[in-house]
Write an enzyme that holds these catalytic residues in place. Sequence first.
Site, PDB file in Angstrom:
ATOM      1  N   ALA A  66     -57.051  25.436 -44.709  1.00 30.03           N
ATOM      2  CA  ALA A  66     -56.058  25.504 -43.762  1.00 30.03           C
ATOM      3  C   ALA A  66     -55.890  24.181 -42.794  1.00 30.03           C
ATOM      4  O   ALA A  66     -56.920  23.466 -42.800  1.00 30.03           O
ATOM      5  CB  ALA A  66     -56.312  26.748 -42.586  1.00 30.03           C
ATOM      6  N   GLY A 111     -59.256  28.130 -46.868  1.00 28.67           N
ATOM      7  CA  GLY A 111     -58.165  28.614 -47.072  1.00 28.67           C
ATOM      8  C   GLY A 111     -57.744  28.597 -48.515  1.00 28.67           C
ATOM      9  O   GLY A 111     -56.807  29.208 -49.360  1.00 28.67           O
TER      10      GLY A 111
HETATM   11  N1  CO8 Z   1     -56.638  20.094 -42.712  1.00 25.90           N
HETATM   12  C1  CO8 Z   1     -55.806  18.828 -42.243  1.00 25.90           C
HETATM   13  N2  CO8 Z   1     -56.222  17.732 -42.774  1.00 25.90           N
HETATM   14  C2  CO8 Z   1     -56.883  17.488 -43.725  1.00 25.90           C
HETATM   15  C3  CO8 Z   1     -57.754  18.776 -44.132  1.00 25.90           C
HETATM   16  C4  CO8 Z   1     -57.567  19.984 -43.759  1.00 25.90           C
HETATM   17  N3  CO8 Z   1     -58.228  21.081 -43.966  1.00 25.90           N
HETATM   18  N4  CO8 Z   1     -58.553  18.361 -45.190  1.00 25.90           N
HETATM   19  C5  CO8 Z   1     -58.350  16.889 -45.461  1.00 25.90           C
HETATM   20  N5  CO8 Z   1     -57.426  16.446 -44.575  1.00 25.90           N
HETATM   21  C6  CO8 Z   1     -57.042  15.173 -44.376  1.00 25.90           C
HETATM   22  C7  CO8 Z   1     -57.854  14.173 -43.605  1.00 25.90           C
HETATM   23  O1  CO8 Z   1     -57.633  14.242 -42.129  1.00 25.90           O
HETATM   24  C8  CO8 Z   1     -57.213  12.999 -44.221  1.00 25.90           C
HETATM   25  O2  CO8 Z   1     -55.976  12.609 -43.306  1.00 25.90           O
HETATM   26  P1  CO8 Z   1     -56.215  11.025 -42.830  1.00 25.90           P
HETATM   27  O3  CO8 Z   1     -56.013  10.125 -44.258  1.00 25.90           O
HETATM   28  O4  CO8 Z   1     -54.715  11.040 -42.024  1.00 25.90           O
HETATM   29  O5  CO8 Z   1     -57.143  10.923 -42.001  1.00 25.90           O
HETATM   30  C9  CO8 Z   1     -56.934  13.238 -45.610  1.00 25.90           C
HETATM   31  O6  CO8 Z   1     -56.596  14.622 -45.658  1.00 25.90           O
HETATM   32  C10 CO8 Z   1     -57.824  12.596 -46.465  1.00 25.90           C
HETATM   33  O7  CO8 Z   1     -59.123  13.362 -46.247  1.00 25.90           O
HETATM   34  P2  CO8 Z   1     -60.501  12.607 -46.310  1.00 25.90           P
HETATM   35  O8  CO8 Z   1     -60.449  11.184 -45.838  1.00 25.90           O
HETATM   36  O9  CO8 Z   1     -61.452  13.405 -45.218  1.00 25.90           O
HETATM   37  O10 CO8 Z   1     -60.967  12.792 -47.587  1.00 25.90           O
HETATM   38  P3  CO8 Z   1     -62.516  12.668 -48.453  1.00 25.90           P
HETATM   39  O11 CO8 Z   1     -62.442  12.567 -49.721  1.00 25.90           O
HETATM   40  O12 CO8 Z   1     -63.261  11.690 -47.478  1.00 25.90           O
HETATM   41  O13 CO8 Z   1     -63.105  14.104 -47.924  1.00 25.90           O
HETATM   42  C11 CO8 Z   1     -62.953  16.518 -48.041  1.00 25.90           C
HETATM   43  C12 CO8 Z   1     -62.329  15.349 -48.801  1.00 25.90           C
HETATM   44  C13 CO8 Z   1     -64.429  16.842 -48.183  1.00 25.90           C
HETATM   45  C14 CO8 Z   1     -62.123  17.649 -48.541  1.00 25.90           C
HETATM   46  C15 CO8 Z   1     -62.639  16.461 -46.642  1.00 25.90           C
HETATM   47  O14 CO8 Z   1     -61.387  15.855 -46.060  1.00 25.90           O
HETATM   48  C16 CO8 Z   1     -62.812  17.754 -45.655  1.00 25.90           C
HETATM   49  O15 CO8 Z   1     -64.162  18.111 -45.510  1.00 25.90           O
HETATM   50  N6  CO8 Z   1     -61.900  18.402 -45.517  1.00 25.90           N
HETATM   51  C17 CO8 Z   1     -61.888  19.841 -44.460  1.00 25.90           C
HETATM   52  C18 CO8 Z   1     -62.380  20.989 -45.649  1.00 25.90           C
HETATM   53  C19 CO8 Z   1     -62.491  22.195 -44.759  1.00 25.90           C
HETATM   54  O16 CO8 Z   1     -63.264  22.339 -43.702  1.00 25.90           O
HETATM   55  N7  CO8 Z   1     -61.672  23.254 -45.137  1.00 25.90           N
HETATM   56  C20 CO8 Z   1     -61.747  24.534 -44.503  1.00 25.90           C
HETATM   57  C21 CO8 Z   1     -60.464  24.350 -43.204  1.00 25.90           C
HETATM   58  S1  CO8 Z   1     -60.626  25.918 -42.196  1.00 25.90           S
HETATM   59  C22 CO8 Z   1     -60.032  27.103 -43.256  1.00 25.90           C
HETATM   60  O17 CO8 Z   1     -59.355  26.755 -44.247  1.00 25.90           O
HETATM   61  C23 CO8 Z   1     -59.723  28.274 -42.816  1.00 25.90           C
HETATM   62  C24 CO8 Z   1     -58.928  29.451 -43.366  1.00 25.90           C
HETATM   63  C25 CO8 Z   1     -58.368  30.537 -42.753  1.00 25.90           C
HETATM   64  C26 CO8 Z   1     -57.437  30.191 -41.315  1.00 25.90           C
HETATM   65  C27 CO8 Z   1     -56.901  31.227 -40.562  1.00 25.90           C
HETATM   66  C28 CO8 Z   1     -55.930  31.158 -39.799  1.00 25.90           C
HETATM   67  C29 CO8 Z   1     -56.347  31.412 -38.471  1.00 25.90           C
END
Ligand code: CO8
Length: 263
Positions: A66, A111
């Site tokens: 998400a 998500g």
């Molecule tokens: N949301 C928003 N932006 C994101 C997300 C995300 N989940 N994941 C990555 N991005 C963005 C980063 O902020 C970054 O943006 P910017 O270039 O503007 O800084 C861009 O994508 C590229 O990401 P990274 O630079 O972090 O790329 P890396 O290769 O270094 O890392 C990862 C990749 C490991 C995937 C890392 O991006 C990461 O850890 N992302 C988050 C993963 C995460 O925690 N997911 C779970 C989210 S919570 C969820 O899914 C709950 C679901 C239920 C919701 C219920 C609603 C109430």
Amino acid sequence: MSYETIEVNVAEAIATITINRPKALNALNQQVIAEMHAAVDEIAANENIRALLITGAGDKAFVAGADISELAKLNPVSAKHFASRGHELMFKIEALPIAVIAVVNGFALGGGLELALSCDFIYAADNAKVGQPEINLGIIPGFGGTQRLARIVGRNLAREMILTGMMLSAEEAEKKGIVNRVVPAAELMEAAGKTAKTIARKGRVSVQATKQTIANGMDADLETGCKIEINAFALCMASEDAKEGTSAFLEKRKPEFKGKLNQ
Ligand code: CO8
């Protein structure tokens, strides 16, 4: 219908939904969820579509979860609304009468994994990574992860994955039964498309009955599940496709399934 955050293509009876926010690793914001609802409704209403592939744009992520920038602003009321809309979407995908394959071409986190788990099965690129990292954000899975993951991998592995937020490689995910097949990244779409076409050539009624029987029976006791199967089997026998399939076998020819769900 045109969309801003997803792309929908239909070719040879196979629809593909591509979540298209590669700069945010295809994170699911409220607009994506709303557009996915509309796209799945559109696909459900089109009897010419016989299978659906769901994937993410770019070569880095299926869906990295998400959208955390939206999550950070939620209050309990808006969080409940967002989580409910996500759950409704996952149930809508599960209820489609056609096969739905998640084509996991990179990170499927939070998500994103929950979306993939709502599909019939997952094909993953060899560089894919899956996990439920919500615990690292001080939250829990909110689009069905605590429920669907535990039903697929069992309670204890689901606990370990969700409590640690660990990521599994595609190969590990295949061993644990989360992913059906791991394919070199460059061949992933073709492999999923080939399976989609195989299923698309089967009878509509038997595809839908298979999906419904497994889904409804899995959460019931064995005897109830078998009763569900008996009724679904009997219903299949009323279909044009059952007549065509059995006749074709006896006449030593390939079946041509043309039956409809609303016959
Ligand atoms: N949301 C928003 N932006 C994101 C997300 C995300 N989940 N994941 C990555 N991005 C963005 C980063 O902020 C970054 O943006 P910017 O270039 O503007 O800084 C861009 O994508 C590229 O990401 P990274 O630079 O972090 O790329 P890396 O290769 O270094 O890392 C990862 C990749 C490991 C995937 C890392 O991006 C990461 O850890 N992302 C988050 C993963 C995460 O925690 N997911 C779970 C989210 S919570 C969820 O899914 C709950 C679901 C239920 C919701 C219920 C609603 C109430």
